[in-house]
Motif scaffolding. Sequence first.
Motif, short mmCIF file in Angstrom:
data_model
loop_
_atom_site.label_atom_id
_atom_site.label_comp_id
_atom_site.label_asym_id
_atom_site.label_seq_id
_atom_site.Cartn_x
_atom_site.Cartn_y
_atom_site.Cartn_z
N VAL A 55 0.85 -1.19 0.00
CA VAL A 55 0.00 0.00 0.00
C VAL A 55 0.89 1.24 0.00
N SER A 56 0.58 2.19 -0.88
CA SER A 56 1.28 3.46 -0.89
C SER A 56 0.26 4.59 -0.86
N PHE A 57 0.68 5.74 -0.33
CA PHE A 57 -0.21 6.89 -0.25
C PHE A 57 0.66 8.15 -0.17
N SER A 58 0.08 9.28 -0.50
CA SER A 58 0.86 10.53 -0.56
C SER A 58 1.00 11.19 0.80
N SER A 59 -0.04 11.14 1.64
CA SER A 59 0.01 11.73 2.98
C SER A 59 -1.14 11.17 3.80
N GLY A 60 -1.13 11.46 5.10
CA GLY A 60 -2.20 10.93 5.94
C GLY A 60 -2.24 11.62 7.30
N ASN A 61 -3.30 11.33 8.02
CA ASN A 61 -3.49 11.88 9.36
C ASN A 61 -4.18 10.83 10.23
N ALA A 62 -3.74 10.71 11.49
CA ALA A 62 -4.33 9.74 12.43
C ALA A 62 -4.88 10.48 13.63
N SER A 63 -5.96 9.95 14.18
CA SER A 63 -6.56 10.54 15.38
C SER A 63 -7.19 9.43 16.21
N ASN A 64 -7.46 9.71 17.48
CA ASN A 64 -8.13 8.72 18.32
C ASN A 64 -9.07 9.42 19.28
N SER A 92 -8.74 6.48 14.12
CA SER A 92 -9.11 6.80 12.74
C SER A 92 -7.87 7.17 11.94
N MET A 93 -7.91 6.87 10.63
CA MET A 93 -6.86 7.27 9.71
C MET A 93 -7.48 7.82 8.42
N ASP A 94 -6.95 8.93 7.94
CA ASP A 94 -7.35 9.52 6.66
C ASP A 94 -6.12 9.52 5.77
N LYS A 102 0.04 -1.39 -6.52
CA LYS A 102 0.38 -0.64 -7.73
C LYS A 102 -0.69 -0.67 -8.80
N THR A 103 -1.78 -1.40 -8.55
CA THR A 103 -2.78 -1.54 -9.61
C THR A 103 -4.15 -0.98 -9.22
N GLU A 104 -4.49 -1.05 -7.94
CA GLU A 104 -5.82 -0.62 -7.50
C GLU A 104 -5.73 0.79 -6.91
N ASN A 105 -6.30 1.76 -7.63
CA ASN A 105 -6.31 3.14 -7.16
C ASN A 105 -7.57 3.35 -6.32
N LEU A 106 -7.40 3.51 -5.03
CA LEU A 106 -8.54 3.66 -4.11
C LEU A 106 -8.87 5.11 -3.80
N GLY A 107 -8.09 6.04 -4.34
CA GLY A 107 -8.35 7.45 -4.05
C GLY A 107 -8.03 7.78 -2.61
N ASP A 108 -8.83 8.66 -2.00
CA ASP A 108 -8.68 8.99 -0.58
C ASP A 108 -9.47 7.99 0.26
N VAL A 109 -8.83 7.44 1.28
CA VAL A 109 -9.45 6.39 2.10
C VAL A 109 -9.52 6.84 3.56
N THR A 110 -10.68 6.63 4.18
CA THR A 110 -10.87 6.87 5.60
C THR A 110 -11.14 5.54 6.29
N LEU A 111 -10.38 5.23 7.33
CA LEU A 111 -10.52 3.97 8.06
C LEU A 111 -10.75 4.26 9.53
N ASN A 112 -11.79 3.66 10.10
CA ASN A 112 -12.11 3.80 11.51
C ASN A 112 -12.16 2.42 12.17
N VAL A 147 -15.17 -2.12 12.37
CA VAL A 147 -14.30 -1.57 11.33
C VAL A 147 -15.17 -0.98 10.23
N ASN A 148 -14.90 0.25 9.86
CA ASN A 148 -15.58 0.81 8.69
C ASN A 148 -14.61 1.65 7.89
N ALA A 149 -14.77 1.59 6.59
CA ALA A 149 -13.85 2.29 5.68
C ALA A 149 -14.65 2.86 4.52
N SER A 150 -14.13 3.91 3.95
CA SER A 150 -14.76 4.51 2.77
C SER A 150 -13.66 4.99 1.83
N SER A 151 -13.98 5.00 0.54
CA SER A 151 -13.02 5.38 -0.49
C SER A 151 -13.67 6.36 -1.45
#
Length: 225
Positions: A55-64, A92-94, A102-112, A147-151
């Motif tokens: 998994v790769s991503f450009s940036s992110g933020n975590a909170s609790n 949570s992570m954004d 390298k193949t599946e572009n999920l865009g911006d992902v939020t995970l709780n 667990v819930n996630a959105s893309s």
Amino acid sequence: MKKSLIVFHFLLFAFGAIAQNQDYQNVVSVQSGVSLFSPFRGTITGSQESSDTTVSFSSGNASNFPQINIAYDRGINKWFSIGGAVSYNKGSMDLKNVVYKKTENLGDVTLNVSRITIGARALFHYGNANRVDMYSGVRLGVGIWGVNASSSAVDGKLDEVFNEAGGSGIWRTVLGNKLRGGFVMPQVQVILFGLRGYITESIGLNGELAVGSPYFASIGINYRF
């Protein structure tokens, strides 16, 4: 004479402990503590793709969400009490511009990820006199994980990626680009040391050090009646 005074003070201490437990058999506590969720806070450095990157991503933020615990204990005698407790944790992570293998572009992902822990606990009290109560004990229960996630991606690949990443054993529902699931696990906690100090006859402060879940250390307030 000296030995008689020592015995006399000991009897006063023991009587105070017995009287206290008879007058205040019930204790309600509200606490906030440190858990596995606590370190997940702040900026997450983006990752770069390489030959072994999953998994790769450009940036992110975590909170609790601060760990919250509500407990009720009832004294059976001067040295033992039983009760129950409910706790809540959430992290949570954004993540921005997420790419999976390298193949599946999920865009911006939020995970709780959240956990509700329900358990029964037994406490062994010592040094219990006047406005000080020290104890140790054990808590057994279950942890209900959610667990819930959105893309932001339009192709709805979250469920496929989640299953491939090892989530096939977790029950879940999928609605478009949103995924929701959960599982249940046993929870064990050993309370190494707990301390209650009362400011008034009924209201006090408390602290605990523990091993296991749902927290390692906690502070809070309590009310006895």
